[in-house]
Design an enzyme around this catalytic site. Structure first.
Site, mmCIF file in Angstrom:
data_model
loop_
_atom_site.group_PDB
_atom_site.id
_atom_site.type_symbol
_atom_site.label_atom_id
_atom_site.label_comp_id
_atom_site.label_asym_id
_atom_site.label_seq_id
_atom_site.Cartn_x
_atom_site.Cartn_y
_atom_site.Cartn_z
ATOM 1 N N ARG A 1 0.836 -1.211 0.000
ATOM 2 C CA ARG A 1 0.000 0.000 0.000
ATOM 3 C C ARG A 1 0.866 1.255 0.000
ATOM 4 O O ARG A 1 0.613 2.214 -0.742
ATOM 5 C CB ARG A 1 -0.926 -0.015 1.212
ATOM 6 N N SER B 1 -6.523 2.735 0.265
ATOM 7 C CA SER B 1 -6.724 2.538 1.703
ATOM 8 C C SER B 1 -6.652 1.055 2.048
ATOM 9 O O SER B 1 -6.656 0.180 1.161
ATOM 10 C CB SER B 1 -8.088 3.090 2.130
ATOM 11 N N SER C 1 -17.797 -4.344 6.346
ATOM 12 C CA SER C 1 -17.908 -3.307 7.376
ATOM 13 C C SER C 1 -16.556 -3.182 8.068
ATOM 14 O O SER C 1 -16.007 -4.171 8.571
ATOM 15 C CB SER C 1 -18.994 -3.670 8.399
ATOM 16 N N ASN C 2 -16.013 -1.973 8.083
ATOM 17 C CA ASN C 2 -14.668 -1.739 8.610
ATOM 18 C C ASN C 2 -14.736 -0.695 9.715
ATOM 19 O O ASN C 2 -15.036 0.471 9.469
ATOM 20 C CB ASN C 2 -13.755 -1.257 7.475
ATOM 21 N N GLY D 1 -11.293 -5.118 11.631
ATOM 22 C CA GLY D 1 -10.886 -4.116 12.603
ATOM 23 C C GLY D 1 -9.615 -3.403 12.156
ATOM 24 O O GLY D 1 -9.208 -3.473 10.998
ATOM 25 N N HIS E 1 -26.444 -19.407 7.432
ATOM 26 C CA HIS E 1 -26.264 -20.862 7.440
ATOM 27 C C HIS E 1 -27.168 -21.557 6.423
ATOM 28 O O HIS E 1 -26.952 -22.730 6.095
ATOM 29 C CB HIS E 1 -26.540 -21.415 8.843
ATOM 30 N N ASP F 1 -22.080 -23.704 4.873
ATOM 31 C CA ASP F 1 -21.743 -24.340 6.143
ATOM 32 C C ASP F 1 -20.389 -23.831 6.645
ATOM 33 O O ASP F 1 -19.691 -23.086 5.956
ATOM 34 C CB ASP F 1 -21.702 -25.857 5.981
#
Length: 413
Positions: free
Chosen positions: A229, A243, A334-335, A359, A386, A390
């Site tokens: 990066r 990013s 989602s960060n 995270g 589910h 699986d």
């Protein structure tokens, strides 16, 4: 031939929309793909594009007035073509009935008091969302009584029919429950929820109730990815940046191509396998959370994804998202790393099969070949429906993402 323009369903949970501004006036020429209106949903204001060329002959939906999904908002005709004779009044359904979906093999066999009105060709009149719910639950719309305009079947009719079909036979009446206390504690205040907050509450409750979630987690060594990066950003200069989230999006796009089940939708008795990989990114706005997407990620390079993400976030904050960005996503990320969160689990965004929660990247000790070292590590957690996959499949998919991020040269191939 005249084209009836109806209120689109821009998002899984959208029930109605409001035209906040018409970009075109009656009598003006319209090109296919041209933005003709700004439509406000519960979560965002979206640019609505015309799906036919011609003249905006009639505006039916007035600015600022909510209109249910599937109802007529405008009519586009050829330049010299008159309006259709059977044009409904403002707020009414579009004149053309949509053919009813074929009932599933497990059609609910409950006979209501009266059958729904049927069009001349034997077609049941129903809103698009009513048809979708009926198709997913195997309900024959011919058995449902419509309460909408002109006997049209609406969402509520299908939901009530399904509830009656699923209800157990009546037994003895239970004892009345004691009334709940309604008094508020001293000093308590009532805060009304915004439409966006109500929509978020509705979607998350529906997701957790209908989709059986399970979770798999892994630590991702981002040391080499962070070096890549840095090198890419030095090459790009100050105007264009990649990013950490862009790296994750690119890795997910490649992994989804190899594990297409996680790019699918559960549809009752089958999976809808989506051809394009459209990755939604959770964006926190002052009013709440939205998940617009970067479409066709499988065809975009890492830098193209970075450019698209930057543009998407800017337009999400300015309220100029496009319909396909808001309603066409097939997977989501989602960060919470920018908020210094180490790890968390995310709720699946319907009708997706999974969502990846990541995270922050932080330095921590690791053991490499028996030696203690310091690495930059990111925790990733995959939430999975589910009904679609699986645990072993989810583990393989998450490990694929980790391998791509830990071998970042693969993101540039």
């Amino acid at each position: 031939m005249a084209t009836t323009v109806v209120m689109p369903q821009m998002g899984y949970d959208m029930r109605e929309g409001t035209v906040v501004r018409w970009r075109k006036r009656e009598g003006e020429a319209v090109a296919r793909g041209e933005v003709i209106a700004d439509i406000q949903t519960d979560k965002a204001t979206v640019e609505f594009e015309a799906y036919a060329a011609g003249v905006l002959r009639k505006i039916v939906a007035q600015e600022g007035v909510p209109v249910p999904v599937g109802q007529l908002i405008a009519v586009i005709t050829a330049p010299d073509e008159p309006l259709p004779a059977n044009l409904p009044a403002s707020g009414g359904p579009a004149p053309a009935a949509v053919p009813a979906a074929a009932p599933a093999a497990s059609t609910v066999a409950v006979t209501p008091a009266a059958a729904a009105p049927v069009a001349a060709a034997g077609e049941v009149r129903a809103s698009p969302i009513a048809r979708r719910i009926a198709r997913e639950r195997g309900i024959d719309l011919a058995l449902v009584t419509g309460t909408g305009p002109g006997g049209r079947i609406v969402e509520k009719d299908v939901e009530e029919f399904a509830a009656r079909a699923a209800a157990p036979p009546p037994r003895h009446a239970p004892a009345a429950a004691p009334p709940m206390a309604t008094s508020e504690a001293p000093g308590a205040q009532r805060v009304e929820l915004s439409r966006m907050r109500q929509a978020i509450a509705r979607v998350t409750v529906d997701s957790k109730r209908e989709a059986p979630h399970f979770y798999v987690s892994a630590d991702v060594d981002m040391t080499r990815a962070m070096t890549l990066r840095r090198d890419v950003n030095e090459h790009l200069g100050a105007e264009r940046r990649v990013s950490v989230n862009d790296l994750v999006i690119k890795a997910c796009a490649i992994a989804l191509g190899r594990h297409p089940k996680f790019n699918a939708f559960f549809r009752g008795d089958h999976l809808q396998m989506n051809g394009d990989i459209n990755i939604g990114i959770a964006i926190a706005l002052p009013a709440g959370l939205i998940v617009p997407g970067i479409n066709v990620c499988q065809k975009k390079s890492l830098v193209e994804i970075a450019d698209a993400a930057k543009d998407l976030i800017a337009r999400a904050n300015s309220g100029t998202l496009r319909n396909e960005e808001y309603s066409g996503t097939t997977f989501s990320i989602s960060n919470l790393g920018p908020f210094d969160v180490d790890s968390f689990t995310a709720i699946i965004f319907p009708p997706h099969a999974a969502v990846l929660a990541v995270g922050r990247v932080k330095e921590q000790p690791v053991v490499r070949e028996g030696q203690l070292a310091v690495a930059q590590v990111m925790k990733a957690t995959l939430s999975v429906d589910h009904r679609v996959a699986d645990g072993a499949e989810a583990a393989q998919f998450l490990v694929e993402i980790r391998k791509l991020l830990e071998t970042p040269i693969s993101l540039l191939a």
